[in-house]
Design an enzyme around this catalytic site. Structure first.
Site, PDB file in Angstrom:
ATOM      1  N   TRP A 126      51.239  38.614  39.751  1.00  0.00           N
ATOM      2  CA  TRP A 126      50.501  37.652  38.916  1.00  0.00           C
ATOM      3  C   TRP A 126      49.223  38.243  38.336  1.00  0.00           C
ATOM      4  O   TRP A 126      48.473  38.948  39.027  1.00  0.00           O
ATOM      5  CB  TRP A 126      50.132  36.449  39.784  1.00  0.00           C
ATOM      6  CG  TRP A 126      49.085  35.546  39.201  1.00  0.00           C
ATOM      7  CD1 TRP A 126      47.750  35.601  39.431  1.00  0.00           C
ATOM      8  CD2 TRP A 126      49.288  34.459  38.311  1.00  0.00           C
ATOM      9  NE1 TRP A 126      47.103  34.607  38.727  1.00  0.00           N
ATOM     10  CE2 TRP A 126      48.027  33.882  38.033  1.00  0.00           C
ATOM     11  CE3 TRP A 126      50.424  33.889  37.706  1.00  0.00           C
ATOM     12  CZ2 TRP A 126      47.859  32.783  37.194  1.00  0.00           C
ATOM     13  CZ3 TRP A 126      50.252  32.796  36.868  1.00  0.00           C
ATOM     14  CH2 TRP A 126      48.978  32.262  36.624  1.00  0.00           C
ATOM     15  N   MET A 127      48.962  37.909  37.070  1.00  0.00           N
ATOM     16  CA  MET A 127      47.690  38.281  36.428  1.00  0.00           C
ATOM     17  C   MET A 127      47.132  37.044  35.741  1.00  0.00           C
ATOM     18  O   MET A 127      47.883  36.232  35.202  1.00  0.00           O
ATOM     19  CB  MET A 127      47.946  39.377  35.388  1.00  0.00           C
ATOM     20  CG  MET A 127      46.752  39.662  34.476  1.00  0.00           C
ATOM     21  SD  MET A 127      47.025  41.084  33.404  1.00  0.00           S
ATOM     22  CE  MET A 127      48.317  40.472  32.339  1.00  0.00           C
ATOM     23  N   ASN A 128      45.793  36.901  35.754  1.00  0.00           N
ATOM     24  CA  ASN A 128      45.212  35.902  34.846  1.00  0.00           C
ATOM     25  C   ASN A 128      44.055  36.510  34.064  1.00  0.00           C
ATOM     26  O   ASN A 128      44.285  37.480  33.331  1.00  0.00           O
ATOM     27  CB  ASN A 128      44.923  34.549  35.506  1.00  0.00           C
ATOM     28  CG  ASN A 128      44.067  34.535  36.743  1.00  0.00           C
ATOM     29  OD1 ASN A 128      44.405  35.122  37.760  1.00  0.00           O
ATOM     30  ND2 ASN A 128      42.955  33.827  36.711  1.00  0.00           N
ATOM     31  N   ASP A 129      42.843  36.022  34.179  1.00  0.00           N
ATOM     32  CA  ASP A 129      41.789  36.339  33.219  1.00  0.00           C
ATOM     33  C   ASP A 129      41.533  37.835  33.017  1.00  0.00           C
ATOM     34  O   ASP A 129      41.506  38.600  33.989  1.00  0.00           O
ATOM     35  CB  ASP A 129      40.450  35.759  33.691  1.00  0.00           C
ATOM     36  CG  ASP A 129      40.553  34.343  34.214  1.00  0.00           C
ATOM     37  OD1 ASP A 129      41.615  33.725  34.092  1.00  0.00           O
ATOM     38  OD2 ASP A 129      39.541  33.865  34.764  1.00  0.00           O
TER      39      ASP A 129
ATOM     40  N   TRP B 237      36.694  36.543  41.874  1.00  0.00           N
ATOM     41  CA  TRP B 237      37.022  35.831  40.643  1.00  0.00           C
ATOM     42  C   TRP B 237      36.374  36.504  39.432  1.00  0.00           C
ATOM     43  O   TRP B 237      35.815  37.577  39.531  1.00  0.00           O
ATOM     44  CB  TRP B 237      36.614  34.356  40.773  1.00  0.00           C
ATOM     45  CG  TRP B 237      37.522  33.605  41.723  1.00  0.00           C
ATOM     46  CD1 TRP B 237      38.531  34.130  42.496  1.00  0.00           C
ATOM     47  CD2 TRP B 237      37.510  32.207  41.983  1.00  0.00           C
ATOM     48  NE1 TRP B 237      39.135  33.137  43.225  1.00  0.00           N
ATOM     49  CE2 TRP B 237      38.530  31.945  42.928  1.00  0.00           C
ATOM     50  CE3 TRP B 237      36.731  31.140  41.529  1.00  0.00           C
ATOM     51  CZ2 TRP B 237      38.797  30.659  43.401  1.00  0.00           C
ATOM     52  CZ3 TRP B 237      36.995  29.858  41.995  1.00  0.00           C
ATOM     53  CH2 TRP B 237      38.017  29.624  42.926  1.00  0.00           C
TER      54      TRP B 237
ATOM     55  N   GLN C  14      42.175  39.627  36.667  1.00  0.00           N
ATOM     56  CA  GLN C  14      42.431  38.837  37.868  1.00  0.00           C
ATOM     57  C   GLN C  14      43.873  39.102  38.301  1.00  0.00           C
ATOM     58  O   GLN C  14      44.821  38.910  37.514  1.00  0.00           O
ATOM     59  CB  GLN C  14      42.219  37.350  37.563  1.00  0.00           C
ATOM     60  CG  GLN C  14      40.780  37.008  37.195  1.00  0.00           C
ATOM     61  CD  GLN C  14      39.905  36.832  38.426  1.00  0.00           C
ATOM     62  OE1 GLN C  14      39.917  35.783  39.060  1.00  0.00           O
ATOM     63  NE2 GLN C  14      39.153  37.862  38.770  1.00  0.00           N
TER      64      GLN C  14
ATOM     65  N   ASP D 228      31.734  32.771  36.722  1.00  0.00           N
ATOM     66  CA  ASP D 228      32.119  33.645  35.611  1.00  0.00           C
ATOM     67  C   ASP D 228      30.915  34.149  34.812  1.00  0.00           C
ATOM     68  O   ASP D 228      30.744  33.809  33.622  1.00  0.00           O
ATOM     69  CB  ASP D 228      33.125  32.934  34.688  1.00  0.00           C
ATOM     70  CG  ASP D 228      34.297  32.320  35.440  1.00  0.00           C
ATOM     71  OD1 ASP D 228      34.608  32.803  36.545  1.00  0.00           O
ATOM     72  OD2 ASP D 228      34.880  31.340  34.943  1.00  0.00           O
TER      73      ASP D 228
HETATM   74  N1  DQQ Z   1      39.974  32.024  36.748  1.00  0.00           N
HETATM   75  C1  DQQ Z   1      39.271  30.962  36.106  1.00  0.00           C
HETATM   76  C2  DQQ Z   1      37.844  31.341  36.319  1.00  0.00           C
HETATM   77  C3  DQQ Z   1      37.851  31.874  37.691  1.00  0.00           C
HETATM   78  C4  DQQ Z   1      39.131  32.630  37.734  1.00  0.00           C
HETATM   79  C5  DQQ Z   1      39.641  30.827  34.665  1.00  0.00           C
HETATM   80  C6  DQQ Z   1      39.830  32.603  39.055  1.00  0.00           C
HETATM   81  O1  DQQ Z   1      36.950  30.268  36.164  1.00  0.00           O
HETATM   82  O2  DQQ Z   1      36.732  32.697  37.956  1.00  0.00           O
HETATM   83  O3  DQQ Z   1      41.013  31.001  34.466  1.00  0.00           O
HETATM   84  O4  DQQ Z   1      41.009  33.364  39.009  1.00  0.00           O
END
Ligand code: DQQ
Length: 653
Positions: free
Chosen positions: A140-143, A202, A159, A267
């Site tokens: 998994w990947m996010n930001d 995060w 992330q 963030d």
């Molecule tokens: N993802 C959120 C952020 C947080 C991070 C936004 C956690 O607010 O820091 O997608 O994975």
């Protein structure tokens, strides 16, 4: 390669379509064998959010594919709900019908889950993996986090869950590149290993200090779920890969201030230096339902002072995540380093916040007063949270950085999956990053940004390409374009008669592309491209324009990306994304650039004035069976003025 001469796959039944229009019925897109598609019923989208990291060498892809296929064979009860039940000439109500074009098109009712799973093409999941969008080779990947340039390399952090294809155990994955397209994976940069980030490392940012040394500021979710800002520095500044990072002993360097909830403080932005010699950062937060950006200042990144005024706040917008704040030039196309803006320089400032409530990235253009230390939007009716968006599709938690090599500002954004979490677990990965985009102020309107894929992407354009000019597209035409495959870069412009001189005007009403998508027929529009389209159009993603006349007598242009016919699989988002955009009267043509990469369709309308990222999961129109068409489903002719389309190489060996 050339453009196929045969056209009019739509057109065999124009008369009946027009009579349906007259009867105010959606005509549907007519296909080769004589039928037409009704709009698919709304299917419940699964917007689960998860993440991942790494590179994709062929070897890994092969292993992943093998694992996926083996897994698919083994987990019948965990099956994704693949249920193709629509085909040319049939409506969704007609489930008994099945088309003789392969084992996939069987009605659901006659099969068990296991049998249906066996009908999923072997390459259904593996075909979704992208070839030139950034994605780790598994999980998994996010930001996007902390993009920067250091000692000859672009660095990209993200992330990442190293353990699974769903969100959790969040770390900072890390890759480097020399061109922002080809990436080399490194070891994870930051993991949750202290009380102050025990629940996850995060999102955050990198700041390159005046001496060229980078500093990471990130949010740690503590062992008691408190959001805290922390700092990390490279262990060895001489290492251009910056492989190892050290968390400073002073962490956490910031705790939630009075009045801000312990879970509403996260963030940190890249820091910027002001003329008073102090560095400043913004941190997203909320008070009640008011979203806001706090500002802190410092000299050493360890001791911080909270400023009394918010950078900006907007009532009713909820938590602001991943705030971004940067200048854009009013006089040129170069990007700007926020710390190097001169007092009298002609700039505007962009404030972006990611709305936790609706999961969209909103930006607004305004001025920044160093006296009041606040941001003032030019147009309060287009403030953060209800005005402009970077992207009107699947796009969130974006972040920009200043590229000192090419003096440009580059935007990264996270494009999550829109299939089910179960499918993500089966395929072993989730999420991609959009193609990095350059950002400049739109000099034609002055009221929006222009986003454009970085020029390095064009290095992947292959020899298989077509270039065409001046083709009239009559109402109902569908014309196959002589490039195919699931990796394409397409640029096309259209012209149309002057709508202001029309004798007969259409009904005055708001156009909403979610009401019927490309099947809803008007005078001028829908016209555009069908990408990832099966030869018989049984699957297709329409990217198109639609001109409509508002009740106030003003013509407006809408751009849409229609996912409602993208896939025969069930349980996949069928939203038709779209937005209107400004078009000054001096512009007498409309342009689209569409980047197709297996499960991603990224659209840049009118030079990047409006962008839409779609995530699509075809079952038939995959790999070499994916084709490209021009279409005009409006009733009036339009002209394709210029078209260039290139098959794209992979960025991964
Ligand atoms: N993802 C959120 C952020 C947080 C991070 C936004 C956690 O607010 O820091 O997608 O994975």
């Amino acid at each position: 390669m050339g453009m196929a001469t045969g056209k009019v796959t739509f057109a065999h039944d124009i008369e009946s379509q027009e009579s349906r229009v007259a009867e105010n019925q959606a005509p549907g897109v007519v296909c080769e064998d004589g039928g037409y598609y009704e709009q698919l019923p709304d299917q419940k989208a699964d917007h689960s959010e998860s993440e991942n990291a790494g590179s994709r060498m062929k070897f890994h892809a092969l292993i992943l594919t093998t694992i996926c296929i083996a897994f698919i064979m083994c987990v019948g009860l965990l099956t994704s709900s693949f249920e193709p039940d629509l085909a040319p000439g049939k409506t969704v109500k007609d489930k008994a019908w099945s088309k003789q074009s392969g084992s996939m098109l069987l009605p659901m009712s006659s099969t068990t889950k296991e049998e249906r799973l066996a009908k999923v093409p072997d390459n259904f999941f593996s075909s979704q993996r992208t070839a030139f969008h950034f994605q780790p080779w598994k999980n998994w990947m996010n930001d996007p986090n902390g993009p920067m340039f250091y000692k000859g390399y672009y660095h990209f952090f993200y992330q990442y869950n190293p353990d699974a294809a769903v969100w959790g155990n969040i770390t900072w994955g890390h890759s480097v590149s020399t061109d922002l397209i080809h990436w080399y994976p490194l070891n994870i940069a930051l993991v949750p290993d202290h009380w102050y980030d025990a629940e996850g490392v995060w999102s955050g940012s990198v700041t390159v200090l005046l001496d060229g040394k980078p500093v990471i500021l990130y949010t740690g979710s503590s062992n008691e779920s408190v959001q805290l800002q922390n700092m990390a520095v490279p262990e060895d500044f001489s290492d251009p890969f910056l492989r190892n990072w050290v968390k400073v002993p002073q962490n956490p360097v910031l705790v939630p201030p009075p009045g801000i909830g312990k879970k509403d403080f996260r963030d940190p932005t890249t820091a910027w230096l002001e003329s008073d010699g102090l560095w400043r950062i913004a941190v997203g937060a909320k008070e009640g339902t008011t979203g806001l950006a706090l500002v802190y200042r410092t000299t050493d990144f360890l001791d911080w002072t909270l400023q009394s005024k918010f950078l900006h706040s907007v009532a009713g917008t909820g938590m602001w995540e991943c705030v971004d704040f940067y200048p854009v030039s009013l006089t040129g196309l170069n990007g700007l380093d926020t710390s190097k803006v001169q007092v009298n320089q002609l700039v505007k400032y962009i404030l972006k916040a990611s709305m936790d409530d609706d999961k969209h990235d909103y930006y607004t253009i305004g001025t920044y007063s160093t006296d009041s230390q606040t941001f003032i939007p030019d147009d309060p009716t287009k403030d953060v949270g209800f005005g402009l968006r970077y992207d009107y599709g699947k796009y969130y938690a974006s972040k920009t950085f200043y590229d000192p090599v090419k003096e440009r500002r580059i935007l990264w954004g996270w494009a999550n999956e829109s299939d089910s979490e179960q499918d993500d677990i089966i395929k072993g990965w989730a999420s991609v990053q959009s193609i990095p985009r350059t950002l400049v102020l739109d000099s034609h309107t002055g009221s929006n940004l222009l986003q454009w894929p970085i020029e390095e992407l064009e290095l992947l354009r292959g020899d298989n390409s077509v270039v065409k000019q001046n083709m009239s597209l009559n109402g109902g035409d569908v014309v196959k374009v002589g490039v195919s495959g699931a990796q394409l870069d397409i640029e096309v412009t259209f012209t149309y008669p002057d709508v202001h001189k029309l004798d007969v005007l259409p009904e005055h009403k708001e156009y909403d592309c979610s009401q019927g998508g490309a099947a809803q027929r008007g005078l001028f529009g829908p016209f555009g491209l069908l990408v990832l389209a099966a030869d018989n159009l049984v699957e297709q993603t329409a990217v198109y324009f639609y001109l409509s006349l508002r009740p106030n007598g003003k013509w407006v242009t809408t751009v849409c990306s229609d996912q409602s016919r993208s896939s025969l699989a069930k349980g996949i988002d069928t939203t038709v994304y779209g937005t209107v955009f400004d078009k000054p009267p001096t512009e007498n043509s409309l342009s689209l650039r569409v980047i197709v990469d297996h499960s991603v369709v990224e659209t840049f309308a009118q030079g990047g004035r409006a962008c839409i990222t779609s995530r699509v999961y075809p079952t038939v129109a995959i790999d070499r069976n994916a084709h490209l068409f021009l279409f005009n489903n409006g009733t009036k002719p339009v002209t394709m003025q210029t078209l260039g389309a290139w098959e794209m190489s992979s960025a991964y060996a």
